[in-house]
Scaffold this motif. Structure first.
Motif, mmCIF file in Angstrom:
data_model
loop_
_atom_site.group_PDB
_atom_site.id
_atom_site.type_symbol
_atom_site.label_atom_id
_atom_site.label_comp_id
_atom_site.label_asym_id
_atom_site.label_seq_id
_atom_site.Cartn_x
_atom_site.Cartn_y
_atom_site.Cartn_z
ATOM 1 N N LEU A 160 0.833 -1.200 0.000
ATOM 2 C CA LEU A 160 0.000 0.000 0.000
ATOM 3 C C LEU A 160 0.869 1.251 0.000
ATOM 4 C CD1 LEU A 160 -2.813 1.245 0.141
ATOM 5 C CD2 LEU A 160 -2.711 1.049 2.633
ATOM 6 N N TYR A 161 1.968 1.201 0.716
ATOM 7 C CA TYR A 161 2.893 2.344 0.758
ATOM 8 C C TYR A 161 3.422 2.647 -0.642
ATOM 9 C CZ TYR A 161 7.279 4.845 1.719
ATOM 10 O OH TYR A 161 8.321 5.741 1.709
ATOM 11 N N ASP A 162 3.865 1.612 -1.348
ATOM 12 C CA ASP A 162 4.376 1.818 -2.707
ATOM 13 C C ASP A 162 3.275 2.330 -3.634
ATOM 14 O OD1 ASP A 162 6.845 0.907 -1.864
ATOM 15 O OD2 ASP A 162 6.462 -1.173 -2.493
ATOM 16 N N VAL A 213 -7.760 3.788 5.519
ATOM 17 C CA VAL A 213 -6.978 2.551 5.501
ATOM 18 C C VAL A 213 -5.501 2.859 5.763
ATOM 19 C CG1 VAL A 213 -6.222 0.611 4.074
ATOM 20 C CG2 VAL A 213 -8.596 1.388 3.959
ATOM 21 N N CYS A 214 -5.007 3.912 5.129
ATOM 22 C CA CYS A 214 -3.607 4.295 5.345
ATOM 23 C C CYS A 214 -3.370 4.680 6.804
ATOM 24 C CB CYS A 214 -3.235 5.457 4.426
ATOM 25 S SG CYS A 214 -3.175 5.026 2.671
ATOM 26 N N SER A 215 -4.343 5.367 7.418
ATOM 27 C CA SER A 215 -4.188 5.772 8.813
ATOM 28 C C SER A 215 -4.168 4.565 9.740
ATOM 29 C CB SER A 215 -5.320 6.726 9.209
ATOM 30 O OG SER A 215 -5.286 7.908 8.439
ATOM 31 N N VAL A 216 -5.059 3.576 9.464
ATOM 32 C CA VAL A 216 -5.114 2.383 10.310
ATOM 33 C C VAL A 216 -3.820 1.584 10.206
ATOM 34 C CG1 VAL A 216 -6.267 0.169 10.631
ATOM 35 C CG2 VAL A 216 -7.621 2.232 10.279
ATOM 36 N N LEU A 217 -3.280 1.454 8.991
ATOM 37 C CA LEU A 217 -2.047 0.697 8.795
ATOM 38 C C LEU A 217 -0.795 1.536 9.058
ATOM 39 C CD1 LEU A 217 -2.889 -1.340 5.549
ATOM 40 C CD2 LEU A 217 -3.141 -2.024 7.942
ATOM 41 N N LYS A 218 -1.011 2.814 9.419
ATOM 42 C CA LYS A 218 0.098 3.738 9.695
ATOM 43 C C LYS A 218 1.044 3.824 8.501
ATOM 44 C CE LYS A 218 -0.122 3.153 14.701
ATOM 45 N NZ LYS A 218 0.581 2.775 15.946
ATOM 46 N N VAL A 219 0.419 4.047 7.346
ATOM 47 C CA VAL A 219 1.161 4.214 6.100
ATOM 48 C C VAL A 219 1.150 5.699 5.750
ATOM 49 C CG1 VAL A 219 1.194 3.709 3.625
ATOM 50 C CG2 VAL A 219 0.622 1.902 5.263
ATOM 51 N N PRO A 220 2.286 6.363 5.702
ATOM 52 C CA PRO A 220 2.290 7.786 5.317
ATOM 53 C C PRO A 220 1.857 7.949 3.872
ATOM 54 C CG PRO A 220 4.534 6.930 5.467
ATOM 55 C CD PRO A 220 3.640 5.853 5.994
ATOM 56 N N THR A 278 -11.103 0.987 13.730
ATOM 57 C CA THR A 278 -11.014 2.428 13.982
ATOM 58 C C THR A 278 -9.587 2.790 14.376
ATOM 59 O OG1 THR A 278 -13.297 2.425 14.739
ATOM 60 C CG2 THR A 278 -11.948 4.334 15.345
ATOM 61 N N PRO A 279 -9.026 3.796 13.748
ATOM 62 C CA PRO A 279 -7.662 4.182 14.132
ATOM 63 C C PRO A 279 -7.602 4.532 15.612
ATOM 64 C CG PRO A 279 -8.356 5.340 12.140
ATOM 65 C CD PRO A 279 -9.563 4.663 12.688
ATOM 66 N N PRO A 280 -6.582 4.058 16.321
ATOM 67 C CA PRO A 280 -6.479 4.375 17.756
ATOM 68 C C PRO A 280 -6.307 5.870 17.972
ATOM 69 C CG PRO A 280 -4.420 3.422 16.945
ATOM 70 C CD PRO A 280 -5.418 3.306 15.827
ATOM 71 N N LYS A 281 -7.035 6.365 18.963
ATOM 72 C CA LYS A 281 -6.917 7.779 19.289
ATOM 73 C C LYS A 281 -5.639 8.011 20.094
ATOM 74 C CE LYS A 281 -11.881 8.717 19.430
ATOM 75 N NZ LYS A 281 -13.000 9.237 20.260
#
Length: 211
Positions: free
Chosen positions: A7-9, A33-40, A80-83
């Motif tokens: 996903l990053y690529d 999805v990027c936020s949940v997987l912590k993908v910049p 849900t992305p962790p707060k």
């Protein structure tokens, strides 16, 4: 299913709208999805800047922390992305007051001003004995006539030093209860009776200086 690395690529190779179209989701959902997987992902306006050679540097993919999801599937539920944990409130410390520089006091102290004339206006004394001024409200000192100047100079230096250190030197109130020990001109000698010192031994001698 797609991994974090894939996903990053992908998000750094084309705009987010095109990435979302491949998975048939909206661009905002793909951003989640990027936020949940912590993908910049590229910031807004990145592709326009890239076209003119002014795009910012691509950040690296951070390693996942224990418990972080590392894959995403279109059929799965998007967590849900962790707060972020709120940071404890920082109580500002009061500023440290600047050290107060004491003013060096010089000159004649108010308790010394005019004291010489009152001390010389003394009851009769023997030879060079201690002066006994008539005035009561006066700086309390014991000095002979020849030692008066030295006693007053010492008292003036002492009072100015105390005032410079932040202390207040004033005449004690009448009902303050202060007292001083009686003074004697005698000198105690072991195994011998007390004897009075020769009168010349008392010349210019300051016995006590208080206020």
């Amino acid at each position: 299913m797609i991994t974090r690395e894939a996903l990053y690529d992908l998000v750094w190779s084309m705009p987010m709208t095109k990435v979302a179209a491949q998975f048939k989701v909206s661009g905002s959902y793909m951003a989640r999805v990027c936020s949940v997987l912590k993908v910049p992902r590229p910031e807004r306006g990145y592709w326009a800047k890239l076209a003119v050679g002014r795009a910012p540097k691509q950040p690296p993919l951070p390693p996942p922390l224990p418990g972080d999801p590392e894959t995403w599937s279109l059929t799965g539920t998007l967590p849900t992305p962790p707060k972020p944990r709120p940071r404890p409130a920082v109580i500002p410390r009061p500023p440290t007051p600047a050290p107060v520089r004491q003013r060096q006091i010089t000159g004649t102290h108010p308790l010394i001003q005019g004291a010489k004339a009152h001390c010389l206006n003394s009851r009769p004394v023997d030879d060079d004995g201690y002066l006994r001024p008539y005035k009561k409200l006066l700086v309390d000192l014991h000095a002979s006539r020849s030692g008066l100047d030295k006693a007053l100079a010492f008292g003036n230096d002492l009072f100015n030093a105390l005032e410079s250190a932040g202390h207040r030197v004033v005449m004690a109130a009448f009902d303050s209860g202060f007292s001083r020990r009686r003074l004697s001109e005698k000198e105690a000698t072991p195994n011998l009776p007390d004897r009075k010192l020769p009168r010349q031994a008392n010349t210019s001698k300051v016995e006590l200086l208080t206020c």
